[in-house]
Write a protein that holds these residues in place. Sequence first.
Motif, mmCIF file in Angstrom:
data_model
loop_
_atom_site.group_PDB
_atom_site.id
_atom_site.type_symbol
_atom_site.label_atom_id
_atom_site.label_comp_id
_atom_site.label_asym_id
_atom_site.label_seq_id
_atom_site.Cartn_x
_atom_site.Cartn_y
_atom_site.Cartn_z
ATOM 1 N N ASP A 173 -0.492 7.052 7.527
ATOM 2 C CA ASP A 173 -0.529 7.264 8.770
ATOM 3 C C ASP A 173 -0.427 9.362 9.129
ATOM 4 O O ASP A 173 -0.379 9.524 10.467
ATOM 5 N N LEU A 174 -0.158 9.778 7.852
ATOM 6 C CA LEU A 174 0.538 11.043 7.999
ATOM 7 C C LEU A 174 -0.542 11.770 8.385
ATOM 8 O O LEU A 174 -1.216 12.581 9.890
ATOM 9 N N SER A 226 0.972 -0.807 -0.052
ATOM 10 C CA SER A 226 0.079 0.208 -0.009
ATOM 11 C C SER A 226 0.791 1.471 0.482
ATOM 12 O O SER A 226 1.384 1.671 0.593
ATOM 13 N N GLY A 227 1.128 1.596 -1.606
ATOM 14 C CA GLY A 227 1.871 3.048 -1.762
ATOM 15 C C GLY A 227 1.340 4.382 -0.398
ATOM 16 O O GLY A 227 2.736 5.133 0.181
ATOM 17 N N ILE A 228 0.308 4.233 -0.335
ATOM 18 C CA ILE A 228 -0.056 5.337 0.322
ATOM 19 C C ILE A 228 -0.568 5.071 2.015
ATOM 20 O O ILE A 228 -1.084 5.991 2.388
ATOM 21 N N ARG A 229 -0.190 4.182 2.705
ATOM 22 C CA ARG A 229 0.172 3.859 3.418
ATOM 23 C C ARG A 229 1.111 5.038 4.250
ATOM 24 O O ARG A 229 -0.025 5.263 5.806
ATOM 25 N N ALA A 230 1.741 5.547 4.339
ATOM 26 C CA ALA A 230 2.468 6.504 4.638
ATOM 27 C C ALA A 230 1.957 7.804 4.684
ATOM 28 O O ALA A 230 1.430 8.829 6.005
ATOM 29 N N PHE A 231 1.198 8.103 3.166
ATOM 30 C CA PHE A 231 0.209 8.886 3.322
ATOM 31 C C PHE A 231 -0.869 9.066 4.391
ATOM 32 O O PHE A 231 -1.028 9.812 5.523
ATOM 33 N N ILE A 269 -0.874 10.860 -5.478
ATOM 34 C CA ILE A 269 0.019 11.168 -3.774
ATOM 35 C C ILE A 269 0.534 12.334 -3.597
ATOM 36 O O ILE A 269 0.395 13.450 -2.874
ATOM 37 N N GLN A 317 -1.002 19.454 4.086
ATOM 38 C CA GLN A 317 -0.014 19.848 5.066
ATOM 39 C C GLN A 317 -0.397 21.468 4.526
ATOM 40 O O GLN A 317 -0.519 22.160 6.358
ATOM 41 N N GLN A 361 -0.839 15.006 -0.257
ATOM 42 C CA GLN A 361 -0.439 15.793 0.806
ATOM 43 C C GLN A 361 0.154 16.981 0.811
ATOM 44 O O GLN A 361 -0.025 17.635 1.484
#
Lengths: 161, 384
Positions: free
Chosen positions: B22-23, B15-20, B332, B340, B336
């Motif tokens: 989490d953000l 899931s490439g968007i996991r980091a997103f 993404i 932000q 992002q």
Amino acid sequence: MDEILDILANNARITIDEVAKLTGKKVEEIKKTITKYEKDGVIVKYKTVINHDLVRDSNSFVRALIEVSVTPQKDVGFDNVAERIYSFPEVTSCYLVSGAYDLLLVVEGENIQTVSNFVASKLAPMENVRSTATHFLLKKYKEDGQILKKKSDGKRLNISY
Amino acid sequence: MDIKISKKVEQLAPSGIRAFFDLVLGMKDVISLGVGEPDFVTPWNIREKAIHSLEEGFTSYTSNKGMPELRKQIATFLKNRYGLEYDFDEEILITVGVSEGLDLVMRAILNPGDKVMVQEPVYVSYGPVVELAGGKVILLKTDIKNGFKLTPQQIEQGCKQGAKAFMINYPCNPTGASYKRSELEAIAKIIKKYNVLVISDEIYDELTYDFDHVPFSSLPGMKERVIYFNGFSKAYAMTGFRIGYACGPQKVIAAMTKIHQYTMLCASITGQIAASEALKNGSRSMLEMKREYDRRRKYIVGALNQIGLDCHNPEGAFYVFPSIKKTGQTSIAFAQGLLQKEKVALVPGVAFGKNCDQHIRISYASSYDNLKEAILRIKKYIKA
């Protein structure tokens, strides 16, 4: 209920432009419909629901529900006596109801004294009024479909599939 | 210890968007258009029924297939609503949401290497449930030009590649696209010609705005080859109760039940009781929610196009899938940056397929005031 009325009933401050966007109709059409509703008395007025408990001068505001038993009159029934009663500015709502009494009033005043005075000097002595029972409101929980308690923040996650 | 994870799981698309995600979850005061669930709480009568059932001590397992009363109610409901005839005992299975049902059906019908046609963009679990069951995905791409709809020609192409089954989700998460009867009939013709099974996920059926929803299994000759999925999450705002159901040919339902009884045992009794109440007395609340969504849909489509993000008019669900091509950003990066700089959360299109990087998913299951504010912020973000 008509869609426009439904939107206005929930938010009287919404602009005609916004109503058009929400319904997918033309601004002109919305304007025309609302004007007609106002003219025909379908829309009576635009009101704000206020939680008086949170307003600083809530100490100078009381509201009471008053049950009134009246003697109906020949030909006109309850209408004349109802009119005599609801014409007082203290009476903010007046309903003819079925059951143990006839009219249900909502009466507002600055304090218990003013409402009591109204009942004792104006309402109870009226010719066709047989009896009254006054209930002072202690706390409002819900009004006009609106729960007055502040809602807690949403429990949904900010993001999910 | 060097723990080795199953190869199959390791090979699942990361899931490439996991980091997103989490953000987003770490941030406060965000306007979220990133949520795949209603912004209403479950109607009070349904919650009250669930509470009462707990007070009465309904805290046990139920039959594997789900409470017979609920299955009977579902059978009656489908008959009255769509004219569908399913035997409550042999052709209906209560699952833990449609998600479990999709996993079960794949495991029930696939042998290693069997091929399944899956649309793109698509709900995130479709590819993985096929692959976890040993199957192979044949991707059928849709795009904004044709309103994200599959064409019969595309499906015929997939059939010619030897597909055993066809997965369809309409109204669709993430695009909101749905199909009219005539469009479905054209697809059904191909399905019949190539003798393919249909996995039809119709969880958003009640949120269809411009025409009446038509279940795939109600089309002539389709019932024997369609497994119909639905549930309570979206129409009745009951996502947390986790109740879905599968209806289909006895043979498939029996196979799914076999897996379900070993892996899940049964869906929660509280959820099932709540679902039963939803069917009995939930339609009023459901229609009110639908009306509200429809208004927001009209607003959001108009507003997005106005600020320059091309957006088609979705026929159902509560999502739009506008194009961000003009911004030149990946989905993404767009999401992002928006989060932000402007504190608006939404889901990057790439989550729904690798070819969807020029899109974002906006959920309009959010209040009108939120939507209005979010549009202002997106506009500001695009202009900057």
